[in-house]
Motif scaffolding. Structure first.
Motif, PDB file in Angstrom:
ATOM      1  N   ALA A  39       0.697  -1.186   0.046  1.00 19.23           N
ATOM      2  CA  ALA A  39       0.184   0.100  -0.094  1.00 19.23           C
ATOM      3  C   ALA A  39       0.873   1.248  -0.121  1.00 19.23           C
ATOM      4  O   ALA A  39       0.531   2.476  -0.911  1.00 19.23           O
ATOM      5  CB  ALA A  39      -0.854  -0.175   0.978  1.00 19.23           C
ATOM      6  N   GLU A  40       2.086   1.191   0.738  1.00 16.55           N
ATOM      7  CA  GLU A  40       2.990   2.401   0.833  1.00 16.55           C
ATOM      8  C   GLU A  40       3.528   2.442  -0.575  1.00 16.55           C
ATOM      9  O   GLU A  40       3.672   3.684  -1.067  1.00 16.55           O
ATOM     10  CB  GLU A  40       4.160   2.255   1.994  1.00 16.55           C
ATOM     11  CG  GLU A  40       3.229   2.408   3.232  1.00 16.55           C
ATOM     12  CD  GLU A  40       4.273   1.886   4.205  1.00 16.55           C
ATOM     13  OE1 GLU A  40       4.054   2.152   5.485  1.00 16.55           O
ATOM     14  OE2 GLU A  40       5.388   1.192   4.124  1.00 16.55           O
ATOM     15  N   ALA A  45       3.934   5.617  -5.407  1.00 17.45           N
ATOM     16  CA  ALA A  45       3.897   5.578  -6.998  1.00 17.45           C
ATOM     17  C   ALA A  45       2.705   6.591  -7.623  1.00 17.45           C
ATOM     18  O   ALA A  45       3.102   7.403  -8.507  1.00 17.45           O
ATOM     19  CB  ALA A  45       3.596   4.188  -7.577  1.00 17.45           C
ATOM     20  N   GLY A  46       1.583   6.720  -6.997  1.00 20.60           N
ATOM     21  CA  GLY A  46       0.518   7.351  -7.404  1.00 20.60           C
ATOM     22  C   GLY A  46       0.801   8.761  -7.143  1.00 20.60           C
ATOM     23  O   GLY A  46       0.522   9.813  -7.994  1.00 20.60           O
ATOM     24  N   THR A  47       1.434   9.276  -6.092  1.00 19.48           N
ATOM     25  CA  THR A  47       1.919  10.582  -5.615  1.00 19.48           C
ATOM     26  C   THR A  47       3.057  11.084  -6.662  1.00 19.48           C
ATOM     27  O   THR A  47       2.774  12.178  -7.333  1.00 19.48           O
ATOM     28  CB  THR A  47       2.564  10.639  -4.452  1.00 19.48           C
ATOM     29  OG1 THR A  47       1.729  10.170  -3.324  1.00 19.48           O
ATOM     30  CG2 THR A  47       2.836  12.011  -4.015  1.00 19.48           C
ATOM     31  N   ASP A  48       3.851  10.198  -7.004  1.00 21.86           N
ATOM     32  CA  ASP A  48       4.959  10.336  -8.060  1.00 21.86           C
ATOM     33  C   ASP A  48       4.194  10.528  -9.425  1.00 21.86           C
ATOM     34  O   ASP A  48       4.737  11.832 -10.295  1.00 21.86           O
ATOM     35  CB  ASP A  48       6.240   9.439  -8.032  1.00 21.86           C
ATOM     36  CG  ASP A  48       6.930   9.372  -6.975  1.00 21.86           C
ATOM     37  OD1 ASP A  48       6.862  10.228  -6.101  1.00 21.86           O
ATOM     38  OD2 ASP A  48       7.567   8.296  -6.908  1.00 21.86           O
ATOM     39  N   ALA A  49       3.357   9.993  -9.803  1.00 19.18           N
ATOM     40  CA  ALA A  49       2.781  10.160 -11.098  1.00 19.18           C
ATOM     41  C   ALA A  49       1.833  11.683 -11.141  1.00 19.18           C
ATOM     42  O   ALA A  49       1.859  12.085 -12.274  1.00 19.18           O
ATOM     43  CB  ALA A  49       1.633   8.963 -11.407  1.00 19.18           C
ATOM     44  N   ILE A  50       1.207  11.772 -10.006  1.00 16.84           N
ATOM     45  CA  ILE A  50       0.607  13.054 -10.146  1.00 16.84           C
ATOM     46  C   ILE A  50       1.578  14.229  -9.988  1.00 16.84           C
ATOM     47  O   ILE A  50       1.372  15.263 -10.882  1.00 16.84           O
ATOM     48  CB  ILE A  50      -0.232  13.302  -8.933  1.00 16.84           C
ATOM     49  CG1 ILE A  50      -1.316  12.393  -8.923  1.00 16.84           C
ATOM     50  CG2 ILE A  50      -0.848  14.718  -8.636  1.00 16.84           C
ATOM     51  CD1 ILE A  50      -2.258  12.035  -7.535  1.00 16.84           C
TER      52      ILE A  50
END
Length: 106
Positions: A39-40, A45-50
């Motif tokens: 989950a972390e 990964a989601g934060t980096d993509a944004i």
């Protein structure tokens, strides 16, 4: 009774592989325990993509005003495209895994 959790199985598998390669099993098992959770990793990964998308948008806006060069624009767009392709591939894998789980007999 034997421990049948997924973590114990992963650690045992890792120990077996590393023993055959000559690595120290203590270091590998400790690394597996101390590492980030799935989950972390997914959250990061989601934060980096944004952040990559926001950066590409900012550089695109700077390009409209003429404050940035062509190389910066191409690099930002390429990074955003690669990130989007990665996100779409992960999404497709998650959907496929969900569909496989739904199809499993009870």
């Amino acid at each position: 009774m034997a421990d049948t959790s997924a973590l114990a199985a992963t650690q045992a598998y890792s120990k077996a592989i590393n023993n055959s390669l000559g690595a120290k099993p203590e270091a590998v098992s400790q690394e597996a325990v101390d590492g980030p959770s799935f989950a972390e990793m997914l959250s990061h990964a989601g934060t980096d993509a944004i952040e990559t998308g926001v950066n590409a948008e900012q550089i695109s806006l700077e390009a409209i005003t003429g404050n940035t060069g062509l190389a910066d624009i191409v690099t930002a767009v390429s990074n955003a495209e690669a990130t989007l392709e990665t996100v779409v591939a992960v999404r497709d894998r998650v959907i496929q895994a969900y569909q496989d789980i739904i199809k499993m007999p009870i």
